[in-house]
Design a protein around this motif. Structure first.
Motif, PDB file in Angstrom:
ATOM      1  N   ARG A   1     -64.736 -13.314  56.431  1.00 44.58           N
ATOM      2  CA  ARG A   1     -65.399 -14.775  56.613  1.00 44.58           C
ATOM      3  C   ARG A   1     -65.511 -14.937  58.120  1.00 44.58           C
ATOM      4  O   ARG A   1     -65.072 -14.746  58.669  1.00 44.58           O
TER       5      ARG A   1
ATOM      6  N   THR B   1     -64.546 -25.049  55.398  1.00 37.49           N
ATOM      7  CA  THR B   1     -63.962 -24.833  53.645  1.00 37.49           C
ATOM      8  C   THR B   1     -63.426 -24.360  52.760  1.00 37.49           C
ATOM      9  O   THR B   1     -62.955 -22.918  53.322  1.00 37.49           O
TER      10      THR B   1
ATOM     11  N   GLN C   1     -72.318 -27.571  53.583  1.00 33.57           N
ATOM     12  CA  GLN C   1     -71.040 -27.268  54.252  1.00 33.57           C
ATOM     13  C   GLN C   1     -70.672 -28.414  55.019  1.00 33.57           C
ATOM     14  O   GLN C   1     -69.480 -29.033  55.476  1.00 33.57           O
TER      15      GLN C   1
ATOM     16  N   GLY D   1     -68.947 -22.404  49.541  1.00 32.13           N
ATOM     17  CA  GLY D   1     -69.051 -21.604  49.737  1.00 32.13           C
ATOM     18  C   GLY D   1     -71.082 -20.306  49.491  1.00 32.13           C
ATOM     19  O   GLY D   1     -71.038 -20.232  50.711  1.00 32.13           O
TER      20      GLY D   1
ATOM     21  N   VAL E   1     -64.101 -21.820  50.532  1.00 26.39           N
ATOM     22  CA  VAL E   1     -65.372 -21.614  49.595  1.00 26.39           C
ATOM     23  C   VAL E   1     -65.278 -20.856  47.921  1.00 26.39           C
ATOM     24  O   VAL E   1     -66.595 -21.088  47.564  1.00 26.39           O
ATOM     25  N   ASP E   2     -64.508 -20.594  47.681  1.00 29.47           N
ATOM     26  CA  ASP E   2     -64.051 -20.483  45.913  1.00 29.47           C
ATOM     27  C   ASP E   2     -63.820 -21.481  45.514  1.00 29.47           C
ATOM     28  O   ASP E   2     -63.699 -21.348  43.774  1.00 29.47           O
TER      29      ASP E   2
END
Lengths: 297, 236
Positions: free
Chosen positions: A296, B89, B141, B134, B91-92
Motif C-alpha cells: 500500500r 485511511t 479519501q 479504500g 482502507v479495509d
C-alpha cells in the motif's frame, strides 16, 4: 458406512480444536504480524493452572466450574502480560527477531511449567459427562458434542466482539493501521495487550477441551499446535473465519487419511498436517480465505 | 489571549539526523496558520513532532499544559487532531467505521451528532457511508481524513499537505470546506502545504520554514506580498 460417519464426526470434533488454536494464531498474526510459536505452550501452562486448582491429590481440589473459568482468566492475563513485557520491547524491529522471541517463550514456558507444576503426565477430568450418544454403530461422545458447541459459541462471541462493539473496532483499527489509530486517540498498546489476551484465552479453552483426551503434560500441545498451524495455513493466516473452516478441513483430512490410507494409520497422522501445509503453500499460499499481502502506498 | 499551541526551542529529527533546529512558533485559538517551505524543509517533521510521533527537545504547550512528554494517543485525546501525510485511511473499513474511529475517545452519545455534522460538511461521505474507504478516490479519501480528524472534536487540527495528489478543483473545494469549518466551529488549524497560494488564501498567519529553521513569519497578506520570500522558498 457407519465407519465413515464415525470418522467424519471424530474429524469434525478434532477439527474444531485445530480451528480454535488456528483462531488464536490468526488473532495474533493480524494484530502483530507475527506467528506465535508459544501459543501452544501458553495454553498448556494455563491448563496446568486449571489442573492445579482442580486436582484433589496434588492441587487445591476446587470444582471444575471454578477452576476452568479461573484458568481462562489466567490465560487472558498471561497473554496480556507477555505482550507487554516480552513482545512489546521488540515490536517494530526485525520480524525475524520477534519470531525468535516467541520460540524463546516456547522453551521458557515449557521449562517453567515442568519446574512449577510437574514433568509427569496428569489427568484432568472432562467438563462434560462421560459416555455419549450411540445411533446404529456411530457414537458421539458428550465431550465431542461439548467441544463443538463451546468452540462454536466462542467463535460467535469473538465475531460479535470484533464486528459489533466499539472495543472490537478499536482492536481492528489498531491492527490495520497503528499509527493512524494513535492519531485518533486509540491506545494501541492496550489494544495489543487485549488482542494477545483474547488469543491466549481461546488457546487455553482449546487446551482444556483436549486435556481429557491427551492428558495434561508439558508436551500436551505439540501435536495440536502443528494441526493449528496447518489449519491457519489452509484458511489463510489473516482470516478468523478461514481459521475455523481450515481447522475442520484439517480434522477431516486427518481422520479420513488415517482411516482409509493404511500406510498412514495412527503413526503418520502428524505427517498429514505437514503434507497439508506444504500442499497449500505450493498451490495457494494465501490460503482459502486469506489475501495476498498488498503493497500500500 | 494566551496561545492554544506554544512551541519553544523545538529540535527534532530521526535518529542522529536533526531536521528541525530550535523552532519557536505558536497558534492562537481559532487561528488558521500555514507553514510553507520547500521539499525537505521539515514541514512534515514539525507536525509529527507536535503529535509525538517523533520525539525531540524543547517544550510544547497545548491548551495550557505541557504535552512534550505525552504519547501520541494522549495528545489526540487532549484535542490535537492530525490528518497525516498519505491520509492514514483505514482502507479495509467502511466510511462510517473510519469516522467512528476518529471519535473513539468520545462518549457514545456525542458520536451521532458528530457524524451528522461530518456528513453535513462532506455530503459525499454521507452517500458512501457503507462503502469501503479504500475504494474511494483520492479526493474523497482526503475529505474522509479531514472528517475523521474532526470527529474527535479537536481544538487544533494539523493538516499535512491536504492538496497532495488532488485535482485543482478538488483542492479548491477542500480548502473552502476547511475555511467553513474553521468559521463554524472555531477549530484552529496548522496547515503544512506546498500550494502556497491556496493555503495563504484561508490563513491568518504564516511561517516560512527553510532547512529546519523559521526564516520568516507574518500575516498571510505580508507573506504573500513579499517577493523575496516567494522567489526563495515558495518557487512561485
Amino acid at each position: 458406512m457407519e465407519l465413515l460417519i464415525q470418522r467424519l464426526i471424530d474429524g469434525t470434533s478434532n477439527g474444531f480444536l485445530y480451528g480454535a488454536v488456528a483462531l488464536a494464531l490468526v488473532l495474533i498474526y493480524r494484530s502483530t504480524g507475527l506467528m506465535n510459536f508459544a501459543q501452544g505452550e501458553m495454553a498448556m501452562f494455563s491448563t496446568f493452572v486449571v489442573w492445579k486448582l482442580a486436582d484433589e491429590r496434588l492441587g487445591f481440589g476446587l470444582a471444575l466450574a471454578i477452576a476452568i473459568p479461573a484458568g481462562i482468566v489466567f490465560a487472558f492475563l498471561l497473554g496480556a502480560v507477555l505482550e507487554r513485557a516480552v513482545i512489546r520491547p521488540f515490536s517494530g524491529g526485525n520480524p525475524l527477531t520477534l519470531l525468535i522471541v516467541t520460540l524463546g517463550m516456547f522453551l521458557a514456558i515449557n521449562a517453567l511449567a515442568g519446574y512449577i507444576f510437574t514433568t509427569d503426565t496428569e489427568r484432568l477430568d472432562s467438563p462434560f459427562p462421560s459416555g455419549g450418544l450411540s445411533l446404529g454403530g456411530v457414537t458421539i461422545t458428550y465431550l465431542e458434542m461439548g467441544t463443538v458447541v463451546v468452540l462454536l459459541v466462542v467463535a460467535l462471541l469473538i465475531r460479535q466482539l470484533f464486528m459489533g462493539t466499539k472495543l472490537g473496532l478499536g482492536l481492528r483499527a489498531a491492527a490495520m493501521n497503528p499509527s493512524s489509530s494513535r492519531l485518533a486517540g486509540i491506545d494501541v498498546g492496550r489494544m495489543m495487550m487485549i488482542g494477545w489476551g483474547l488469543a491466549s484465552a481461546i488457546g487455553a479453552i482449546a487446551a482444556i477441551l483436549v486435556a481429557p483426551v491427551v492428558y495434561v503434560s508439558t508436551n500436551m500441545m505439540a501435536a495440536l499446535l502443528l494441526y493449528g498451524f496447518a489449519a491457519a495455513v489452509v484458511g489463510g493466516f489473516d482470516s478468523p473465519f478461514g481459521a475455523l473452516v481450515g481447522g475442520v478441513l484439517v480434522g477431516l483430512i486427518q481422520s479420513l487419511a488415517s482411516g482409509y490410507l493404511p500406510f498412514i494409520g495412527t503413526q503418520l497422522q502428524l505427517a498429514t498436517a505437514f503434507a497439508v501445509i506444504l500442499l497449500v503453500l505450493l498451490i495457494r499460499p494465501q490460503g482459502l480465505f486469506g489475501r495476498l499481502p498488498v503493497e500500500r502506498v | 489571549m494566551s496561545a492554544l499551541l506554544a512551541v519553544r526551542g523545538l529540535t527534532a529529527g530521526y535518529g542522529s539526523l536533526i531536521v528541525l533546529r530550535d523552532l519557536d512558533f505558536h497558534v492562537d485559538p481559532g487561528e488558521v496558520v500555514v507553514i510553507l517551505g520547500a521539499n525537505g524543509a521539515g514541514k512534515t517533521t514539525t507536525l509529527r513532532a507536535l503529535s509525538g510521533e517523533i520525539s525531540g527537545e524543547g517544550t510544547i504547550e497545548f491548551d495550557g499544559r505541557r504535552v512534550d512528554g505525552s504519547r501520541t494517543d494522549q495528545r489526540a485525546r487532549l484535542g490535537i487532531g492530525h490528518v497525516p501525510e498519505g491520509r492514514g485511511t483505514f482502507v479495509d473499513l467502511t466510511v462510517e467505521e473510519n469516522l467512528r474511529i476518529g471519535a473513539y475517545h468520545r462518549p457514545a452519545a456525542q458520536v451521532r451528532s458528530a457524524m451528522d455534522r461530518a456528513f453535513g460538511l462532506f455530503p459525499t461521505l454521507g452517500e458512501r457511508r457503507a462503502q469501503l474507504a479504500g475504494s474511494m478516490s483520492g479526493g474523497e479519501q482526503q475529505m474522509l481524513a479531514v472528517a475523521r480528524a474532526l470527529m474527535g472534536d479537536p481544538k487544533l487540527l494539523l493538516l499535512d499537505e491536504p492538496s497532495m495528489g488532488l485535482a485543482p478543483m478538488v483542492t479548491a473545494e477542500l480548502f473552502r470546506t476547511l475555511a467553513e469549518t474553521n468559521e463554524r466551529t472555531g477549530t484552529a488549524m496548522l496547515i503544512v502545504e506546498q500550494n502556497a497560494q491556496i493555503a495563504l488564501s484561508i490563513a491568518d498567519r504564516a511561517y516560512v520554514l527553510g532547512h529546519g529553521q523559521i526564516v520568516s513569519a507574518g500575516t498571510a497578506a505580508e507573506i504573500r506580498a513579499d517577493d523575496s520570500i516567494r522567489r526563495a522558498y515558495l518557487g512561485v
